[in-house]
Design a protein around this motif. Structure first.
Motif, PDB file in Angstrom:
ATOM      1  N   ALA A 100       0.882  -1.301  -0.059  1.00  0.00           N
ATOM      2  CA  ALA A 100      -0.077   0.019   0.086  1.00  0.00           C
ATOM      3  C   ALA A 100       1.026   1.244   0.030  1.00  0.00           C
ATOM      4  O   ALA A 100       1.138   1.964   1.046  1.00  0.00           O
ATOM      5  CB  ALA A 100      -0.881   0.019   1.065  1.00  0.00           C
ATOM      6  N   PRO A 101       1.811   1.565  -1.025  1.00  0.00           N
ATOM      7  CA  PRO A 101       2.531   2.694  -1.158  1.00  0.00           C
ATOM      8  C   PRO A 101       1.862   3.671  -1.296  1.00  0.00           C
ATOM      9  O   PRO A 101       0.717   3.935  -2.232  1.00  0.00           O
ATOM     10  CB  PRO A 101       3.448   2.277  -2.236  1.00  0.00           C
ATOM     11  N   ASP A 102       2.210   4.844  -0.613  1.00  0.00           N
ATOM     12  CA  ASP A 102       1.748   6.561  -1.065  1.00  0.00           C
ATOM     13  C   ASP A 102       0.137   6.416  -0.798  1.00  0.00           C
ATOM     14  O   ASP A 102      -0.528   7.181  -1.384  1.00  0.00           O
ATOM     15  CB  ASP A 102       1.801   6.788  -2.382  1.00  0.00           C
ATOM     16  N   THR A 103      -0.423   5.806   0.218  1.00  0.00           N
ATOM     17  CA  THR A 103      -1.830   5.799   0.494  1.00  0.00           C
ATOM     18  C   THR A 103      -2.243   6.652   1.581  1.00  0.00           C
ATOM     19  O   THR A 103      -3.335   7.158   1.462  1.00  0.00           O
ATOM     20  CB  THR A 103      -2.329   4.292   0.822  1.00  0.00           C
ATOM     21  N   GLY A 104      -1.545   7.312   2.209  1.00  0.00           N
ATOM     22  CA  GLY A 104      -1.638   8.222   3.135  1.00  0.00           C
ATOM     23  C   GLY A 104      -1.767   7.709   4.707  1.00  0.00           C
ATOM     24  O   GLY A 104      -1.744   6.574   4.804  1.00  0.00           O
ATOM     25  N   SER A 105      -1.915   8.970   5.470  1.00  0.00           N
ATOM     26  CA  SER A 105      -2.006   8.518   6.841  1.00  0.00           C
ATOM     27  C   SER A 105      -3.093   9.411   7.500  1.00  0.00           C
ATOM     28  O   SER A 105      -3.305  10.408   7.089  1.00  0.00           O
ATOM     29  CB  SER A 105      -0.679   8.638   7.625  1.00  0.00           C
TER      30      SER A 105
END
Length: 609
Positions: free
Chosen positions: A545-550
């Motif tokens: 799940a790269p670059d999916t945010g937080s």
């Protein structure tokens, strides 16, 4: 100065540009040749306000200015004495922390920050108190901090050498049968108005236990209502009722110019949108909020169990089976809360549900439970499966919970404490905790597809080999109702949440501790070891799940690319609103909108690039 005259003044005052393109007021200062100060003053600086100035602020706030003294001062000279021992005992009581102006619910974070008291605080009880404090901070060029519930993992509700606006005592809660937002002509609807210092446990008590209605709030009952809404806000049933931010109907806020404004869909709509998930302590001081309430279902339910696999291979099969079971049966508006994937091949399930009765829940879970039972050579229940259903009106009823499930709830242990000062036993570890590390990541629903389920299970297993992975299913809106999705799109929260089925959290914490405080220092070696393990665990999840945010309210202090991570495509609009309504950056929080213009401590404006 009274609230009525303030509101009249606000109505007559020119509005700043952040509130409408046709108005010009305070924000015009940004167009003048006079540049704002590049450095805020500290007590050691010649520009620090005189005693006479502080006295005038005290008079303007009705004697509510406090010279802040931390109860931890008792530990400096006698770290093993009874007064110090009692302070650290009470720091496991979130209500004690709430009532101490110098303390925050988190004591600090290794290599990041340590809770530090302000020099002075205004213990605001009226909007006028807030206005006076905002004006004083702006005119005297002070570092300003806002604290309500004091729950901020990132340390945003404290700063040394600052003036604190403490909204603790602005905690009125009022129910409405028919609320209409100011300037709007919509149909009246049930709602609740809460002061900025109100917490969720007290709000639930008024809305649900006494009022028989539902309001979308957070899981931890001692979190402040205002902070949760401005951060986004998820609760056990968010897949059905949405986020707290999406439930906001109206807010009263004191902006950087010291003017009281109403923000809703019809009045100051840009500011209203920013308050729905754009981050607390950034756009002004919210003094009250009005939230939509809903019809209460008949029942709420809980499912709990812990399954231990006898081998790594068996654990992989268990995770794959559960992922498939979740997708087929739980990925819908009924279900929320947490499943923990733990080291030692353990799966810990603690889920909540609404809209189903006991018979329906039993039938739904029977195939999965039977699959585990039939594989007794591979799995064992170390905590037996439990499916419970109870009256929805008793969900936050302290007396009822103490009678039916006394181990689930704890009480404020101070003499004379109100009976409704209660909190969940599951949240005890968070009271006064010292953070080792904290990471979160939105997990996209695409990972639940049949051809991806094994990859998700494998990543979870690899991550859990380093540290426990918490899957917060209620903090992802994939699988939610169409109404919930539409409402979330109209908030400032990262749009990634709409396509996420869960928020993965990996974290570690310890008992209350302060670096440099003899006898109460954190174990820094252990903290850093755990932080490395957390980084390794989240690294495994980022592979799928790269670059999916937080999630801004539950994330890393060291979050890289936080602007995109927290708000995604919404950040440019948020920054534009911030620059128009607070051009001098009076309101600063760590990794808040516009904070990139300031030093890490919020005292020095950085050169323009």
């Amino acid at each position: 100065m009274n609230r009525r005259s303030l509101l009249i003044g606000a109505a007559l005052a020119p509005l700043a540009r952040c509130f409408g393109a046709d108005f010009a007021g305070f924000a015009q200062a940004a167009d003048t040749p006079d540049l704002p100060p590049t450095r805020r003053v500290r007590p050691s600086d010649p520009g620090w306000p005189s005693a006479a100035s502080w006295n005038r602020l005290n008079q303007q706030t009705g004697g509510r200015l406090i010279e802040v003294k931390s109860p931890l001062e008792a530990c400096r000279d006698a770290p093993f004495g009874d007064p110090c021992r009692n302070v650290f005992k009470e720091m496991k009581n979130p209500y004690y922390i709430r009532d101490e102006v110098a303390l925050t619910q988190t004591t600090g974070w290794v290599d990041a920050w340590t809770s530090a008291p302000s020099v002075y605080a205004v213990a605001a009880r009226t909007t006028g108190d807030v206005v006076a404090a905002v004006n004083f901070a702006r005119e005297k060029n002070l570092r300003l901090v806002v604290k309500g519930g004091g729950h901020s993992y990132l340390g945003t509700s404290n700063a040394a050498d600052s003036l604190l606006i403490w909204t603790r005592f602005m905690d009125d809660i009022t129910l409405h049968d028919g609320f209409v937002a100011e300037g709007c002509s919509e149909r009246p609807q049930p709602a609740v108005t809460v002061g900025a210092g109100a917490i969720w446990m007290h709000t639930y008590n008024e809305v649900t236990t006494k009022g028989g209605r539902y309001v979308q709030g957070g899981g931890c009952g001692t979190v402040g209502v205002a902070g949760l809404v401005q951060g986004g806000g998820f609760g056990s049933y968010s897949k059905n009722y949405g986020t707290s931010a999406a439930s906001l109907l109206e807010a009263e806020i004191v902006t950087a110019d010291g003017i009281v404004r109403i923000a809703n869909a019809c009045t100051n709509p840009d500011l209203f949108w920013a308050l729905k998930g754009g981050g607390g302590g950034t756009f002004g001081v919210v003094t009250r909020l009005t939230l939509r309430t809903r019809e209460l279902p008949d029942t709420f339910g809980f499912v709990s169990m812990t399954i231990e696999a006898r081998s790594a291979a068996a654990f992989g099969r268990l995770l794959t089976s559960f992922v498939g079971f979740y997708f087929e049966n739980l990925h819908n508006p009924h279900w929320g809360e947490i499943v923990n994937v733990r080291p030692g091949n353990r799966l810990d399930i603690q889920l909540s549900f609404q809209g189903l009765d006991k018979q329906q829940a039993d039938a739904l879970w029977q195939p999965f439970l039977q699959w585990v039972i039939e594989a007794a050579d591979d799995f064992t229940f170390t905590h037996a499966p439990s499916i419970r259903v109870g009256p929805a009106r008793m969900r936050w009823d302290a007396a009822a919970i103490k009678a039916r499930a006394p181990a689930a709830i704890l009480s404020d242990d101070r003499p004379g404490a109100p009976a409704d000062n209660v909190f969940w036993a599951a949240n005890l570890s968070e009271a006064g905790h010292f953070i080792h590390g904290f990471e979160s990541l939105w997990l996209p629903a695409s990972l639940l597809q049949a051809d991806q389920q094994s990859h998700l299970a494998e990543a979870l297993q690899k991550a859990a080999a380093h540290s426990t992975v918490e899957l917060h299913f209620q903090k992802g809106l994939a699988g939610a109702t169409a109404e919930t999705i539409a409402a979330a799109r109209n908030t400032a929260t990262n749009p990634a949440v709409i396509n996420a089925f869960a928020l993965a959290i990996v974290a570690s914490e310890a008992q209350p501790a302060y670096p440099g405080m003899h006898g109460h220092e954190p174990d820094l070696a252990d903290a850093r070891k755990n932080a490395r393990a957390i980084a390794s665990a989240i690294g495994e999840l980022k592979k799928i799940a790269p670059d999916t945010g937080s999630y801004v309210a539950e994330s890393s202090f060291f979050e890289e690319g936080w602007q995109k991570s927290y708000w995604g495509a919404n950040y440019p609009k948020l920054l534009d609103i911030k620059n128009r309504c607070d051009p001098d950056g009076l309101f600063f929080v760590h990794h808040g909108v516009g904070s990139e213009a300031w030093s890490a401590d919020g005292f020095v404006r950085l050169p323009q690039r």
